[in-house]
Design a protein around this motif. Structure first.
Motif, PDB file in Angstrom:
ATOM      1  N   LEU A  42       1.171  36.324  -9.768  1.00 57.69           N
ATOM      2  CA  LEU A  42       0.494  37.352 -10.555  1.00 57.69           C
ATOM      3  C   LEU A  42       0.010  38.488  -9.663  1.00 57.69           C
ATOM      4  O   LEU A  42       0.133  39.671 -10.022  1.00 57.69           O
ATOM      5  CB  LEU A  42      -0.685  36.736 -11.314  1.00 57.69           C
ATOM      6  N   ALA A  43      -0.516  38.128  -8.495  1.00 62.15           N
ATOM      7  CA  ALA A  43      -0.971  39.165  -7.566  1.00 62.15           C
ATOM      8  C   ALA A  43       0.185  40.049  -7.122  1.00 62.15           C
ATOM      9  O   ALA A  43       0.060  41.276  -7.057  1.00 62.15           O
ATOM     10  CB  ALA A  43      -1.640  38.518  -6.356  1.00 62.15           C
ATOM     11  N   MET A  44       1.317  39.451  -6.823  1.00 54.90           N
ATOM     12  CA  MET A  44       2.481  40.231  -6.399  1.00 54.90           C
ATOM     13  C   MET A  44       3.021  41.095  -7.543  1.00 54.90           C
ATOM     14  O   MET A  44       3.452  42.226  -7.334  1.00 54.90           O
ATOM     15  CB  MET A  44       3.584  39.305  -5.879  1.00 54.90           C
ATOM     16  N   VAL A  45       3.002  40.554  -8.761  1.00 62.50           N
ATOM     17  CA  VAL A  45       3.457  41.331  -9.921  1.00 62.50           C
ATOM     18  C   VAL A  45       2.558  42.548 -10.123  1.00 62.50           C
ATOM     19  O   VAL A  45       3.042  43.665 -10.361  1.00 62.50           O
ATOM     20  CB  VAL A  45       3.469  40.450 -11.189  1.00 62.50           C
ATOM     21  N   VAL A  46       1.242  42.344 -10.021  1.00 61.27           N
ATOM     22  CA  VAL A  46       0.303  43.454 -10.196  1.00 61.27           C
ATOM     23  C   VAL A  46       0.519  44.510  -9.125  1.00 61.27           C
ATOM     24  O   VAL A  46       0.559  45.714  -9.403  1.00 61.27           O
ATOM     25  CB  VAL A  46      -1.149  42.939 -10.161  1.00 61.27           C
ATOM     26  N   ALA A  47       0.678  44.081  -7.869  1.00 63.62           N
ATOM     27  CA  ALA A  47       0.886  45.036  -6.777  1.00 63.62           C
ATOM     28  C   ALA A  47       2.193  45.792  -6.963  1.00 63.62           C
ATOM     29  O   ALA A  47       2.245  47.021  -6.783  1.00 63.62           O
ATOM     30  CB  ALA A  47       0.883  44.297  -5.439  1.00 63.62           C
ATOM     31  N   ALA A  48       3.259  45.071  -7.314  1.00 65.18           N
ATOM     32  CA  ALA A  48       4.555  45.732  -7.507  1.00 65.18           C
ATOM     33  C   ALA A  48       4.515  46.674  -8.705  1.00 65.18           C
ATOM     34  O   ALA A  48       5.086  47.775  -8.665  1.00 65.18           O
ATOM     35  CB  ALA A  48       5.652  44.685  -7.691  1.00 65.18           C
ATOM     36  N   ALA A  49       3.838  46.265  -9.771  1.00 63.53           N
ATOM     37  CA  ALA A  49       3.740  47.119 -10.953  1.00 63.53           C
ATOM     38  C   ALA A  49       2.955  48.392 -10.636  1.00 63.53           C
ATOM     39  O   ALA A  49       3.350  49.499 -11.030  1.00 63.53           O
ATOM     40  CB  ALA A  49       3.070  46.361 -12.101  1.00 63.53           C
ATOM     41  N   ALA A  50       1.846  48.245  -9.913  1.00 62.59           N
ATOM     42  CA  ALA A  50       1.041  49.412  -9.561  1.00 62.59           C
ATOM     43  C   ALA A  50       1.826  50.364  -8.657  1.00 62.59           C
ATOM     44  O   ALA A  50       1.825  51.582  -8.857  1.00 62.59           O
ATOM     45  CB  ALA A  50      -0.247  48.971  -8.868  1.00 62.59           C
ATOM     46  N   THR A  51       2.514  49.799  -7.669  1.00 61.50           N
ATOM     47  CA  THR A  51       3.287  50.637  -6.752  1.00 61.50           C
ATOM     48  C   THR A  51       4.410  51.356  -7.486  1.00 61.50           C
ATOM     49  O   THR A  51       4.663  52.547  -7.266  1.00 61.50           O
ATOM     50  CB  THR A  51       3.871  49.776  -5.613  1.00 61.50           C
ATOM     51  N   THR A  52       5.107  50.622  -8.366  1.00 64.30           N
ATOM     52  CA  THR A  52       6.196  51.244  -9.136  1.00 64.30           C
ATOM     53  C   THR A  52       5.661  52.375 -10.006  1.00 64.30           C
ATOM     54  O   THR A  52       6.248  53.464 -10.057  1.00 64.30           O
ATOM     55  CB  THR A  52       6.878  50.193 -10.020  1.00 64.30           C
ATOM     56  N   ALA A  53       4.549  52.105 -10.698  1.00 64.43           N
ATOM     57  CA  ALA A  53       3.962  53.142 -11.556  1.00 64.43           C
ATOM     58  C   ALA A  53       3.548  54.363 -10.734  1.00 64.43           C
ATOM     59  O   ALA A  53       3.797  55.510 -11.127  1.00 64.43           O
ATOM     60  CB  ALA A  53       2.765  52.580 -12.311  1.00 64.43           C
ATOM     61  N   MET A  54       2.930  54.121  -9.559  1.00 65.58           N
ATOM     62  CA  MET A  54       2.476  55.232  -8.726  1.00 65.58           C
ATOM     63  C   MET A  54       3.657  56.059  -8.216  1.00 65.58           C
ATOM     64  O   MET A  54       3.621  57.290  -8.226  1.00 65.58           O
ATOM     65  CB  MET A  54       1.666  54.705  -7.531  1.00 65.58           C
ATOM     66  N   LEU A  55       4.712  55.385  -7.749  1.00 61.81           N
ATOM     67  CA  LEU A  55       5.866  56.115  -7.224  1.00 61.81           C
ATOM     68  C   LEU A  55       6.565  56.911  -8.326  1.00 61.81           C
ATOM     69  O   LEU A  55       7.005  58.047  -8.105  1.00 61.81           O
ATOM     70  CB  LEU A  55       6.853  55.140  -6.575  1.00 61.81           C
ATOM     71  N   ASN A  56       6.695  56.312  -9.511  1.00 59.74           N
ATOM     72  CA  ASN A  56       7.304  57.038 -10.630  1.00 59.74           C
ATOM     73  C   ASN A  56       6.449  58.232 -11.037  1.00 59.74           C
ATOM     74  O   ASN A  56       6.958  59.324 -11.282  1.00 59.74           O
ATOM     75  CB  ASN A  56       7.493  56.105 -11.829  1.00 59.74           C
ATOM     76  N   LEU A  57       5.139  58.014 -11.102  1.00 59.72           N
ATOM     77  CA  LEU A  57       4.245  59.089 -11.515  1.00 59.72           C
ATOM     78  C   LEU A  57       4.177  60.186 -10.469  1.00 59.72           C
ATOM     79  O   LEU A  57       4.082  61.368 -10.814  1.00 59.72           O
ATOM     80  CB  LEU A  57       2.836  58.532 -11.766  1.00 59.72           C
ATOM     81  N   TYR A  58       4.239  59.792  -9.187  1.00 57.97           N
ATOM     82  CA  TYR A  58       4.097  60.780  -8.124  1.00 57.97           C
ATOM     83  C   TYR A  58       5.152  61.880  -8.246  1.00 57.97           C
ATOM     84  O   TYR A  58       4.848  63.068  -8.128  1.00 57.97           O
ATOM     85  CB  TYR A  58       4.208  60.096  -6.767  1.00 57.97           C
ATOM     86  N   VAL A  59       6.399  61.486  -8.508  1.00 55.97           N
ATOM     87  CA  VAL A  59       7.476  62.466  -8.634  1.00 55.97           C
ATOM     88  C   VAL A  59       7.336  63.245  -9.931  1.00 55.97           C
ATOM     89  O   VAL A  59       7.391  64.481  -9.958  1.00 55.97           O
ATOM     90  CB  VAL A  59       8.846  61.773  -8.568  1.00 55.97           C
ATOM     91  N   ASP A  60       7.129  62.519 -11.044  1.00 59.60           N
ATOM     92  CA  ASP A  60       7.086  63.189 -12.341  1.00 59.60           C
ATOM     93  C   ASP A  60       5.833  64.039 -12.520  1.00 59.60           C
ATOM     94  O   ASP A  60       5.883  65.121 -13.119  1.00 59.60           O
ATOM     95  CB  ASP A  60       7.172  62.157 -13.473  1.00 59.60           C
ATOM     96  N   VAL A  61       4.704  63.545 -11.988  1.00 63.46           N
ATOM     97  CA  VAL A  61       3.463  64.306 -12.145  1.00 63.46           C
ATOM     98  C   VAL A  61       3.557  65.624 -11.407  1.00 63.46           C
ATOM     99  O   VAL A  61       3.091  66.660 -11.903  1.00 63.46           O
ATOM    100  CB  VAL A  61       2.259  63.476 -11.640  1.00 63.46           C
ATOM    101  N   GLN A  62       4.180  65.619 -10.214  1.00 62.50           N
ATOM    102  CA  GLN A  62       4.352  66.882  -9.504  1.00 62.50           C
ATOM    103  C   GLN A  62       5.149  67.879 -10.338  1.00 62.50           C
ATOM    104  O   GLN A  62       4.791  69.048 -10.446  1.00 62.50           O
ATOM    105  CB  GLN A  62       5.054  66.635  -8.165  1.00 62.50           C
TER     106      GLN A  62
END
Length: 382
Positions: A42-62
Motif C-alpha cells: 500500500l505504501a508503494m502504491v501510494v508513493a507511485a500514484a503520487a509520483t505519477t500524478a505529480m509528473l503528469n500534472l507537472y507537464v500539463d499544468v505548465q
C-alpha cells in the motif's frame, strides 16, 4: 551428445529445482505475512500514484498555466524610439523571431480633437487580432462596420455621452464615427478610442509605433525571444511587461516546488513504511534464515531472496500506483482546469524504476541485519 552439452544440460536441470523453490519461498512469504506485505504494498502504491500524478500534472499544468497567462494579454511590447513609426517590415521581423510561437498586434496612436477642442487618444489596430490578444477586456460590443469605433468608458463620456455619432479631427482632417461598444479595463485603455487600422491610416496617415506581443513558452524561452527581437529591431525598444512575466515565473516556480516537495515527502514516507515492514520481516523470519544458513545457503542466496522480495514489492506497487496516479491527475485537471490531463505513459519507466529503487534502498538496513544472523544462536532460542 558432446560432453559440453551434457554438462550444460545437467547444470540447467540442477538449477530448475532451485528456481522453483525460490519462487515458492517468495509466494509463501507473501501469503503467511499478508498484513505486513499489504502495508508495504500500500505504501508503494501510494508513493507511485503520487509520483505519477505529480509528473503528469507537472507537464500539463505548465501548458495550462501558459494558456491562462496568455489570456491576460501581451507579455512583450516593442516601441519605436523618439516617437517615430516602426519600420515597414517590423511586423514581418517580429513574426519571424516568434517563429509561430506567439502573436503580434500593431498599434498606432494619435491625439485627435473633438469639435469643441477636447483632446482624445485614438488608436488604430487590427480589431480582430486585438480581440484575441486582449480577451480579458470587458467589451460590450466590438466594431463590425465601416466608421464603427470602440470607446473606452472615459472616452465615451467625453465624445458620445448619449451614444450618438461624433466627429474627430487630426491635422485638419475630420472623420465621423459611430460608437459600436464600450470598453472597460480600469487602465489607460478606458481613455482611448479604437478604430480599424485601415480607417485609421486612411484618416491620419500615421503608421504603427507599437507592437504588443504574446510570446509563448517558459520564462527562459520568452527571454530568448526578447533577445531575438532586440537583434532584429535595433532601432526599437523591446521590453517585457514585468507584471505578466514575473507573475508567470513566480507561479511556475511555486507550482514546480510544491509538486516536487509533495512527491518527495510521500516517497520518503513510503520508504520508511517499507523499511519498517522489511525490518519486521527479518525479525519474524530470523529463525527461517538461520535454518537456511545452517543447511548451507550462502549469503548471496539469502541476500538475493531478500532483494527480490523488495524489488517485486516495488514493481507491483508501481504498476498499481501508475494506474491510480493517472486517474488522480485526470480528476485534478478536470476539477481545477475543467480540462482533462493527458496520460503520460512515458513516465511509467521512471515510476517503475523509481519504485524499485526506493524499495531496494529501504532494504539496505534489513539486509545488513540479516547478514548478522547467527544460526547457532537463533536455533538455541537465544
Amino acid at each position: 551428445m558432446s560432453s559440453g552439452s551434457a554438462t550444460g544440460l545437467i547444470a540447467r536441470r540442477a538449477q530448475a529445482p532451485q528456481r522453483s523453490m525460490f519462487l515458492r519461498m517468495l509466494l509463501r512469504a507473501a501469503v503467511l505475512r499478508r498484513g505486513r506485505a499489504a502495508a508495504a504494498l500500500l505504501a508503494m502504491v501510494v508513493a507511485a500514484a503520487a509520483t505519477t500524478a505529480m509528473l503528469n500534472l507537472y507537464v500539463d499544468v505548465q501548458t495550462k498555466l501558459h494558456t491562462e497567462f496568455r489570456n491576460y494579454g501581451a507579455n512583450v511590447v516593442v516601441v519605436a524610439k523618439d516617437g517615430q513609426p516602426l519600420p515597414s517590415d517590423a511586423l514581418q521581423k517580429i513574426e519571424s523571431a516568434l517563429d509561430g510561437r506567439g502573436m503580434a498586434v500593431p498599434f498606432a496612436y494619435v491625439v485627435a480633437r473633438t469639435l469643441d477642442g477636447q483632446p482624445v487618444v485614438v488608436s488604430g489596430t487590427d480589431l480582430e487580432q486585438a480581440r484575441k490578444l486582449n480577451s480579458w477586456w470587458s467589451v460590450t460590443a466590438w466594431p463590425s462596420g465601416v466608421q464603427d469605433a470602440l470607446l473606452g468608458m472615459r472616452a465615451a463620456a467625453l465624445v458620445a455621452p448619449q451614444g450618438q455619432g461624433f466627429d474627430l479631427s487630426f491635422n485638419g482632417r475630420t472623420i465621423h464615427l459611430n460608437p459600436a461598444g464600450t470598453l472597460r479595463t480600469g487602465s489607460a485603455e478606458d481613455s482611448r478610442i479604437y478604430l480599424s487600422r485601415t480607417e485609421f491610416e486612411s484618416w491620419t496617415g500615421v503608421q504603427p509605433s507599437t507592437v504588443e506581443i504574446v510570446a509563448s513558452g517558459t520564462p527562459e524561452e520568452v527571454n530568448a525571444t526578447l533577445q531575438k527581437l532586440a537583434l532584429a529591431l535595433p532601432d526599437a525598444e523591446v521590453r517585457p511587461i514585468r507584471q505578466i512575466m514575473e507573475g508567470e515565473a513566480r507561479v511556475f516556480g511555486k507550482t514546480q516546488s510544491t509538486l516536487l516537495v509533495s512527491a518527495l515527502l510521500i516517497i520518503l514516507t513510503a520508504a520508511l513504511c517499507v523499511l519498517s515492514t522489511l525490518m519486521g520481516w527479518v525479525f519474524d523470519r530470523r529463525r527461517d534464515f538461520a535454518i537456511m544458513k545452517a543447511l548451507g545457503a550462502s549469503e548471496r542466496l539469502i541476500g538475493g531472496f531478500f532483494v527480490t522480495e523488495a524489488a517485486v514489492l516495488g514493481a507491483v506497487g508501481a504498476l498499481f500506483g501508475f494506474g491510480i496516479g493517472v486517474a488522480i491527475a485526470a480528476w485534478i485537471g478536470r476539477v481545477n482546469f475543467h480540462a482533462p490531463v493527458v496520460p503520460r505513459f512515458a513516465v511509467l519507466p521512471e515510476v517503475l524504476f523509481g519504485s524499485i529503487a526506493v524499495a531496494l534502498i529501504a532494504a539496505i538496513l534489513p539486509m545488513f541485519l540479516l547478514r548478522r544472523v547467527q544460526p547457532a544462536t537463533i536455533l538455541r532460542g537465544e
